[in-house]
Design a protein around this motif. Structure first.
Motif, PDB file in Angstrom:
ATOM      1  N   SER A  47       0.398  -1.695  -0.210  1.00 49.94           N
ATOM      2  CA  SER A  47      -0.109   0.090  -0.401  1.00 49.94           C
ATOM      3  C   SER A  47       0.567   1.389  -0.184  1.00 49.94           C
ATOM      4  O   SER A  47       1.496   1.390   0.283  1.00 49.94           O
ATOM      5  N   SER A  80      -3.207  -0.125  -2.975  1.00 53.78           N
ATOM      6  CA  SER A  80      -3.269  -1.340  -2.761  1.00 53.78           C
ATOM      7  C   SER A  80      -3.003  -2.128  -3.310  1.00 53.78           C
ATOM      8  O   SER A  80      -2.660  -2.098  -4.291  1.00 53.78           O
ATOM      9  N   ALA A 106      -5.815  -2.826   2.830  1.00 53.79           N
ATOM     10  CA  ALA A 106      -4.208  -2.153   3.568  1.00 53.79           C
ATOM     11  C   ALA A 106      -3.392  -3.065   3.843  1.00 53.79           C
ATOM     12  O   ALA A 106      -3.495  -3.646   4.078  1.00 53.79           O
TER      13      ALA A 106
END
Length: 167
Positions: free
Chosen positions: A80, A94, A137
């Motif tokens: 991310s 991401s 994430a």
């Protein structure tokens, strides 16, 4: 970051600079006037939950910044990242991708960006407005926060504040 800044014209010793022209300016802010990157070396590995606040003065320059947790070799610690793109907007990405949001930053003189991460959940704010979020994430956990700056034109990118809260 305020504690590590030095005299105007100097580069703080506690930052790892990968390239570019990074120095404290006459106003006492960290400024990047040529493309490059720098790492803020953390005292310990980045935890799963953190908040990053960055206040920038870009003077209308369409600079491009990428911010990620990085390893000592400069490689991303996770999948991310945060993008601040003066030509397209903000992006929170991401492995599943990321789309540009907040096109109102194009040509902006100043920006206040906040990233709040709690494990796989991440929220991106422009000022007080939520502009993007992720549920997958993966910023990773390592000892550096890397800021890559590109597309610096006539006006340096000035970091008026970089605040990282981990508790």
């Amino acid at each position: 970051l305020d504690e590590i800044l030095g005299a105007p014209g100097t580069t703080p010793d506690d930052l790892h600079v990968w390239g570019g022209d990074l120095a404290v300016n006459d106003e006492g802010f960290l400024a990047m006037s040529a493309p490059g990157a720098f790492d803020i070396v953390l005292g310990e590995a980045m935890p799963e939950a953190f908040t990053l606040e960055v206040d920038l003065a870009m003077g209308g320059t369409p600079a491009f910044l990428q911010i990620a947790v990085a390893t000592e070799t400069g490689d991303p610690a996770g999948a991310s990242y945060l993008i601040i793109d003066g030509e397209s907007g903000l992006a929170l990405g991401s492995e599943s991708g990321g789309e540009y949001v907040a096109p109102e930053i194009v040509g902006a003189d100043t920006l206040a960006v906040r990233l709040a991460v709690n494990g796989p959940d991440a929220q991106l704010y422009l000022g007080d407005a939520l502009v993007a979020s992720l549920t997958d994430a993966d910023f990773g956990s390592d000892v550096r926060l890397q800021i890559v700056v590109d597309n610096v034109a006539d006006t340096p990118v000035q970091f008026e504040r970089i605040r990282l809260a981990t508790d």
